[in-house]
Design a protein around this motif. Structure first.
Motif, short mmCIF file in Angstrom:
data_model
loop_
_atom_site.label_atom_id
_atom_site.label_comp_id
_atom_site.label_asym_id
_atom_site.label_seq_id
_atom_site.Cartn_x
_atom_site.Cartn_y
_atom_site.Cartn_z
N VAL A 1 5.84 21.35 -13.63
CA VAL A 1 5.02 20.65 -12.64
C VAL A 1 5.82 20.22 -11.42
CG1 VAL A 1 3.45 18.71 -12.26
CG2 VAL A 1 3.56 19.79 -14.52
N ASP B 1 5.93 18.28 -7.72
CA ASP B 1 5.34 17.05 -7.20
C ASP B 1 4.65 17.33 -5.86
OD1 ASP B 1 4.74 14.56 -6.14
OD2 ASP B 1 6.65 13.65 -6.70
N HIS C 1 8.31 9.80 -6.61
CA HIS C 1 9.18 10.92 -7.00
C HIS C 1 10.52 10.40 -7.51
CE1 HIS C 1 10.40 15.16 -6.88
NE2 HIS C 1 11.59 14.69 -6.53
N ASP D 1 10.09 9.19 -11.01
CA ASP D 1 10.01 10.33 -11.92
C ASP D 1 11.38 10.95 -12.15
OD1 ASP D 1 7.26 10.11 -12.21
OD2 ASP D 1 6.80 11.61 -10.68
N LEU E 1 8.46 17.91 -15.67
CA LEU E 1 8.48 17.94 -14.21
C LEU E 1 9.67 18.77 -13.72
CD1 LEU E 1 7.74 14.16 -13.48
CD2 LEU E 1 6.11 16.04 -13.79
N THR F 1 1.60 13.30 -10.93
CA THR F 1 2.66 13.74 -11.85
C THR F 1 2.56 13.08 -13.22
OG1 THR F 1 4.14 12.07 -10.89
CG2 THR F 1 4.29 14.32 -10.02
#
Length: 261
Positions: free
Chosen positions: A14, A16, A34, A37, A45, A246
């Motif tokens: 995934v 962002d 971000h 994450d 991610l 996300t």
């Protein structure tokens, strides 16, 4: 299929896309999310931040720089980005040219080591994709018409698998399993459906049936029986997909029992 092989289906899946609709975060908000994450380090991610070319200067003005950036072009002329960790460029194919011609046009502007992905309509996959260039497919949008029919998406996946063309996906993949969206009056494609459809194509089966199913139990069972080599090959083809949220993909995969809590 063991836990290691299951992980291979979803690791670095995934991108962002927090700057893009429907989330449409401001640059500072998108980068703050971000960064959280990235610090958490979730393996699903990619920790690649997708940024439109016309907002690259706004990104530069922020204190935090993502470790990987995907630059989304809206014109054939990318801005200077030598100072940024851009590893992917994505551009929409003009209607009057081929992927090969467009890639050659951009070649002098794409540095060595940066991968180019050209967005094409799902029903338009020809044999003119140069080696080293990938494709990009749009799986949805703000209207029902933006969601490609299963048959078109299946044909795209099958063609990429047959020609060994890597591809990225974008838009509409908000949840793991295909489902009806009453607000749009159409079915949304699921990212789990997409991943498993690529596995089907790798094994030379028609991906349409998997794309079409809304049975989460069946999809989970299928994911757990994908052979490791098929999973590896499928993810070499499906590089990643962009999600404006996300957290949702992780929540869905945890709820389905496909990644640890």
């Amino acid at each position: 299929m063991g836990a290691m092989s299951t992980a291979a289906l979803f690791t670095a899946l995934v991108d962002d896309a927090g700057l893009f609709p429907p989330t449409s975060l401001h640059m500072s908000e998108a980068l703050a999310r971000h960064r959280r994450d990235q610090e958490h380090g979730g393996p699903v991610l990619t920790h690649r931040f997708l940024c439109p070319a016309d907002r690259i200067d706004a990104l530069r003005r922020e204190e935090f720089t993502p470790r990987r950036i995907g630059l989304i072009l809206h014109t054939p002329e990318p801005p200077p980005f030598d100072d940024l960790p851009v590893d992917i460029i994505e551009a929409v194919l003009p209607s009057d040219t081929s992927v090969g011609a467009f890639a050659r046009q951009l070649a002098s502007r794409v540095p060595h080591g940066v991968r180019l992905f050209v967005e094409v309509p799902p029903h338009r996959v020809g044999g003119d994709v140069p080696e080293g260039v990938g494709l990009k497919v749009r799986c949805g949008g703000a209207t029902a018409e933006a969601f490609p029919p299963v048959e078109h998406l299946a044909a795209f996946i099958r063609s990429c698998a047959e020609q060994e063309i890597p591809f990225k996906a974008t838009a509409g993949l908000h949840h793991a399993v295909r489902h009806f969206d009453p607000a749009l009056g159409t079915d949304r494609h699921g990212f789990l459906n997409l991943v498993l459809a690529v596995c089907e194509a790798v094994e030379r089966r028609d991906p349409a049936q998997v794309l079409r199913t809304t049975d989460a139990t069946r999809l989970v069972a299928l994911a757990r029986t994908v052979p490791p080599e098929t999973a590896k090959h499928a993810r070499e083809l499906l590089v990643s997909y962009g999600s404006c949220n996300t957290a949702a993909p992780l929540a869905d995969l945890r709820e389905l029992g496909l990644i640890p809590e």
